[in-house]
Structures are given as C-alpha cells and as structure tokens.
Design a protein around this motif. Structure first.
Motif, PDB file in Angstrom:
ATOM      1  N   MET A   1      55.217  77.643  44.025  1.00 29.18           N
ATOM      2  CA  MET A   1      55.103  76.191  43.948  1.00 29.18           C
ATOM      3  C   MET A   1      56.114  75.567  44.895  1.00 29.18           C
ATOM      4  SD  MET A   1      53.539  73.675  42.457  1.00 29.18           S
ATOM      5  CE  MET A   1      53.751  71.888  42.479  1.00 29.18           C
ATOM      6  N   ARG A   2      55.631  74.680  45.758  1.00 28.78           N
ATOM      7  CA  ARG A   2      56.510  74.021  46.723  1.00 28.78           C
ATOM      8  C   ARG A   2      57.433  73.033  46.022  1.00 28.78           C
ATOM      9  NH1 ARG A   2      56.448  69.306  49.674  1.00 28.78           N
ATOM     10  NH2 ARG A   2      57.363  69.420  51.773  1.00 28.78           N
ATOM     11  N   MET A   3      58.725  73.035  46.407  1.00 33.80           N
ATOM     12  CA  MET A   3      59.686  72.103  45.849  1.00 33.80           C
ATOM     13  C   MET A   3      59.347  70.688  46.290  1.00 33.80           C
ATOM     14  SD  MET A   3      62.658  72.284  44.072  1.00 33.80           S
ATOM     15  CE  MET A   3      63.472  73.820  44.533  1.00 33.80           C
ATOM     16  N   PRO A   4      59.319  69.710  45.369  1.00 29.21           N
ATOM     17  CA  PRO A   4      59.067  68.324  45.776  1.00 29.21           C
ATOM     18  C   PRO A   4      60.093  67.853  46.808  1.00 29.21           C
ATOM     19  CG  PRO A   4      58.908  68.559  43.394  1.00 29.21           C
ATOM     20  CD  PRO A   4      59.448  69.856  43.916  1.00 29.21           C
ATOM     21  N   ASP A   5      59.651  67.041  47.739  1.00 26.22           N
ATOM     22  CA  ASP A   5      60.577  66.492  48.728  1.00 26.22           C
ATOM     23  C   ASP A   5      61.611  65.586  48.077  1.00 26.22           C
ATOM     24  OD1 ASP A   5      59.336  67.770  50.863  1.00 26.22           O
ATOM     25  OD2 ASP A   5      57.869  66.171  51.119  1.00 26.22           O
ATOM     26  N   ASP A   6      61.232  64.884  47.036  1.00 27.17           N
ATOM     27  CA  ASP A   6      62.144  63.989  46.329  1.00 27.17           C
ATOM     28  C   ASP A   6      61.795  64.039  44.847  1.00 27.17           C
ATOM     29  OD1 ASP A   6      63.712  62.004  45.286  1.00 27.17           O
ATOM     30  OD2 ASP A   6      63.181  60.484  46.760  1.00 27.17           O
ATOM     31  N   TRP A   7      62.667  64.644  44.041  1.00 20.37           N
ATOM     32  CA  TRP A   7      62.375  64.805  42.625  1.00 20.37           C
ATOM     33  C   TRP A   7      62.263  63.471  41.904  1.00 20.37           C
ATOM     34  CZ3 TRP A   7      60.796  68.620  39.548  1.00 20.37           C
ATOM     35  CH2 TRP A   7      60.867  69.938  40.031  1.00 20.37           C
ATOM     36  N   LEU A   8      62.917  62.444  42.396  1.00 18.48           N
ATOM     37  CA  LEU A   8      62.865  61.159  41.717  1.00 18.48           C
ATOM     38  C   LEU A   8      61.511  60.482  41.871  1.00 18.48           C
ATOM     39  CD1 LEU A   8      66.441  59.721  42.274  1.00 18.48           C
ATOM     40  CD2 LEU A   8      65.536  61.134  40.436  1.00 18.48           C
ATOM     41  N   GLN A   9      60.643  61.054  42.695  1.00 18.60           N
ATOM     42  CA  GLN A   9      59.268  60.582  42.776  1.00 18.60           C
ATOM     43  C   GLN A   9      58.359  61.336  41.799  1.00 18.60           C
ATOM     44  OE1 GLN A   9      58.326  57.902  44.666  1.00 18.60           O
ATOM     45  NE2 GLN A   9      60.522  57.737  45.007  1.00 18.60           N
ATOM     46  N   VAL A  10      58.929  62.285  41.035  1.00 20.97           N
ATOM     47  CA  VAL A  10      58.181  63.025  40.020  1.00 20.97           C
ATOM     48  C   VAL A  10      58.390  62.329  38.678  1.00 20.97           C
ATOM     49  CG1 VAL A  10      57.900  65.229  38.831  1.00 20.97           C
ATOM     50  CG2 VAL A  10      58.446  65.194  41.283  1.00 20.97           C
ATOM     51  N   ALA A  11      57.319  61.913  38.042  1.00 22.17           N
ATOM     52  CA  ALA A  11      57.425  61.181  36.780  1.00 22.17           C
ATOM     53  C   ALA A  11      58.108  62.030  35.713  1.00 22.17           C
ATOM     54  CB  ALA A  11      56.032  60.765  36.303  1.00 22.17           C
ATOM     55  N   PRO A  12      59.007  61.435  34.928  1.00 16.86           N
ATOM     56  CA  PRO A  12      59.717  62.183  33.884  1.00 16.86           C
ATOM     57  C   PRO A  12      58.861  62.333  32.630  1.00 16.86           C
ATOM     58  CG  PRO A  12      60.484  59.928  33.916  1.00 16.86           C
ATOM     59  CD  PRO A  12      59.489  60.048  35.035  1.00 16.86           C
ATOM     60  N   THR A  13      57.817  63.133  32.739  1.00 18.90           N
ATOM     61  CA  THR A  13      56.932  63.415  31.613  1.00 18.90           C
ATOM     62  C   THR A  13      56.646  64.906  31.608  1.00 18.90           C
ATOM     63  OG1 THR A  13      55.888  61.236  31.828  1.00 18.90           O
ATOM     64  CG2 THR A  13      54.705  62.899  30.544  1.00 18.90           C
ATOM     65  N   VAL A  14      56.812  65.561  30.449  1.00 22.15           N
ATOM     66  CA  VAL A  14      56.663  67.014  30.403  1.00 22.15           C
ATOM     67  C   VAL A  14      55.409  67.406  29.632  1.00 22.15           C
ATOM     68  CG1 VAL A  14      59.174  67.251  30.431  1.00 22.15           C
ATOM     69  CG2 VAL A  14      57.962  67.365  28.254  1.00 22.15           C
ATOM     70  N   PRO A  15      54.828  68.567  29.954  1.00 18.19           N
ATOM     71  CA  PRO A  15      53.710  69.077  29.160  1.00 18.19           C
ATOM     72  C   PRO A  15      54.121  69.294  27.709  1.00 18.19           C
ATOM     73  CG  PRO A  15      53.884  70.253  31.245  1.00 18.19           C
ATOM     74  CD  PRO A  15      55.123  69.419  31.123  1.00 18.19           C
ATOM     75  N   LYS A  16      53.162  69.204  26.801  1.00 19.63           N
ATOM     76  CA  LYS A  16      53.446  69.255  25.363  1.00 19.63           C
ATOM     77  C   LYS A  16      54.156  70.539  24.960  1.00 19.63           C
ATOM     78  CE  LYS A  16      51.203  68.544  20.880  1.00 19.63           C
ATOM     79  NZ  LYS A  16      49.916  68.280  20.186  1.00 19.63           N
ATOM     80  N   ARG A  17      53.866  71.637  25.626  1.00 19.91           N
ATOM     81  CA  ARG A  17      54.471  72.904  25.206  1.00 19.91           C
ATOM     82  C   ARG A  17      55.981  72.941  25.412  1.00 19.91           C
ATOM     83  NH1 ARG A  17      52.153  77.203  29.724  1.00 19.91           N
ATOM     84  NH2 ARG A  17      52.797  76.081  31.610  1.00 19.91           N
ATOM     85  N   TYR A  18      56.513  72.034  26.230  1.00 22.09           N
ATOM     86  CA  TYR A  18      57.965  71.955  26.398  1.00 22.09           C
ATOM     87  C   TYR A  18      58.640  71.227  25.234  1.00 22.09           C
ATOM     88  CZ  TYR A  18      58.102  73.479  31.316  1.00 22.09           C
ATOM     89  OH  TYR A  18      58.031  74.211  32.480  1.00 22.09           O
ATOM     90  N   VAL A  19      57.906  70.346  24.556  1.00 22.75           N
ATOM     91  CA  VAL A  19      58.503  69.456  23.568  1.00 22.75           C
ATOM     92  C   VAL A  19      58.949  70.227  22.332  1.00 22.75           C
ATOM     93  CG1 VAL A  19      58.070  67.487  22.042  1.00 22.75           C
ATOM     94  CG2 VAL A  19      57.180  67.487  24.390  1.00 22.75           C
ATOM     95  N   GLY A  20      60.179  69.953  21.880  1.00 23.95           N
ATOM     96  CA  GLY A  20      60.701  70.583  20.682  1.00 23.95           C
ATOM     97  C   GLY A  20      62.139  71.030  20.860  1.00 23.95           C
TER      98      GLY A  20
END
Length: 269
Positions: A1-20
């Motif tokens: 997976m390519r690293m995003p050029d700017d992480w702050l352009q990645v929405a802070p929302t995680v898949p459900k399996r991360y939650v907990g």
C-alpha cells in the motif's frame, strides 16, 4: 500500500474492526523484547488513546500528589507513556495522529496492520518492530468521545466504549516549556519544579457501569481505585473526574481536514 502524500488529507475514520479496547501482548524489535509492560489502546470510530505502564513502577503507597513524590518516584513519572488523538487508516497502514502526547513525540507513528483470528499485529514502517495486540472488547454501541475543558485551558478528553474508558487531562505547560522540560528531564538536569510540571499529565484507564467509573491504571498512580459517580447523563461527573478543572461534557467532533490546529505538525511521507 502506497503511503499517502499527506496523512492530514486522510479522514480520521477507522473500520469497525478497529473499534474497541486492545491490550498489548508483546513488543519485539532488533534489540529488545517486552511482554511485561501493561499497555492499553482504546479506539473509537475516530479517536484513540494509548496508556502504558512499565513493570518497574515504584510503589506509591501513601502518595496523593506530585509534591509528595520522592526524587525516584518523580523521575519514573516523567518517563510516562500516554498519547491520544485522531486515527487515520489507509489500506493496511494506520497513523496514530498524536495530537496530545506525554513525551511530545515529533516523529510519525505509523504501523502496518494485519488481523488474525484473535489478534492484531502491528509492524513498523520506519523501524523494525512488531507489536501484538489482543482485543478485550469491541463492537459496542455505547461509545463516547467527549471533551470538557474551558477555552484556553488544557484539553480534557474522555473516550469510552464497551465498558472501558480513557480519560486525559493535559499538563498546564505550553509546548515550548514542556519540550524544554522533557529535554532537561532526559538529561537529568531538570529542577524539581520542572519535573513536577512535566509529570502533571493525567491519562487514566478504567471500567464503567451504572454504578460509576473506576480508574484502574493512571499516569498519576494515586488516582487508581477512584470511583467517579455518574452524572444524570450516565457519564462521569466531570467535576469529580477533573478535580474541578473541567466544565460540562460536550461532543468531541471528528477532526476536519480543513480545520487542523495550528500546532499540529503536517506529516508527509
């Protein structure tokens, strides 16, 4: 997976399996193995909080404040490990955007994540390490992400899900004096007052139910065992939780990519 050029352009929302709630089972790098540190990571759909407590913690019997700590106890407290902020996911890469960090880390915290049937494995991206995390609770419906500070005061944060919570209250020191105090603590040249001011960062982990919110582990050990009663909304009474420093709880909104605080470092690849 390519690293995003700017992480702050990645929405802070995680898949459900991360939650907990996740508990670390082990950490291994090229020179070190750790299976004794008590480390918890609580993840909501947008926010994380992480608290570690090494096995070499000295006793704090009879201690109820930083002023009462011995030099040895205060030195240990200044090495606390705790951080919180938004979480950003891109493919199998996870970026813990440490908006608040006890140790004021200024390098990106990014791991490559892989799920097994009973664990989550985190491999280093910028260094060679592996952490194994075991899920303690997840997929709950009673999730809270709240803040309770007054404007201009240190941040107060509460994250909760599945019967577990993390509470955080920042130290009073601003960024520049806190960074200076950290360097002096590491060099062994900090004054007593500088150590006390640097150690005054409260990250507390515990469990909650209808009877109250009980602190089990904290960067301020004398808080452990405290039971905070619920208010009329079922969340902990903020005056008791924050020792009178907080105002009313309000929703902690997801960080907008168009509303990044001026103090946040822009992390690129």
């Amino acid at each position: 997976m390519r690293m995003p050029d700017d992480w702050l352009q990645v929405a802070p929302t995680v898949p459900k399996r991360y939650v907990g709630l996740w508990k670390r089972a082990s950490y291994v790098d090229e020179n070190y193995r750790d299976e004794t540190t008590l480390r918890y990571w609580l993840q909501t759909p947008h926010w994380h909080a992480d608290l570690g407590r090494s096995a070499d913690r000295p006793a704090f019997d009879g201690i109820s404040s930083l002023v009462q700590c011995s030099a040895m106890q205060l030195d240990w407290l200044c090495r606390g490990q705790a951080f919180a902020g938004p979480t950003r996911i891109s493919g199998d890469l996870c970026y813990w955007d440490r908006q608040w960090d006890f140790q004021l880390r200024d390098t990106p915290d990014i791991g490559r994540m892989s799920f097994t049937s009973d664990s989550l494995i985190e491999d280093g991206v910028f260094g060679t390490y592996r952490e194994v995390w075991l899920k303690q609770a997840g997929n709950a419906v009673d999730e809270h992400a709240l803040q309770g500070h007054r404007p201009g005061d240190p941040q107060i944060l509460l994250l909760a899900t599945g019967g577990y919570f993390m509470y955080m209250r920042e130290r009073d020191l601003r960024a520049a004096p806190a960074s200076r105090a950290r360097r002096q603590c590491a060099a062994g040249t900090a004054s007593r007052s500088e150590q006390e001011a640097f150690a005054d960062f409260d990250m507390s982990f515990g469990r909650y139910n209808d009877a109250g919110w009980v602190i089990e582990s904290s960067t301020l050990p004398w808080r452990e065992g405290d039971c905070i009663p619920c208010d009329t909304h079922g969340v902990p009474d903020i005056a008791r939780m924050s020792d009178g420093r907080g105002s009313a709880w309000r929703q902690l909104e997801p960080v907008s990519i168009y509303d990044i605080p001026a103090t946040t470092n822009r992390i690129t690849k």
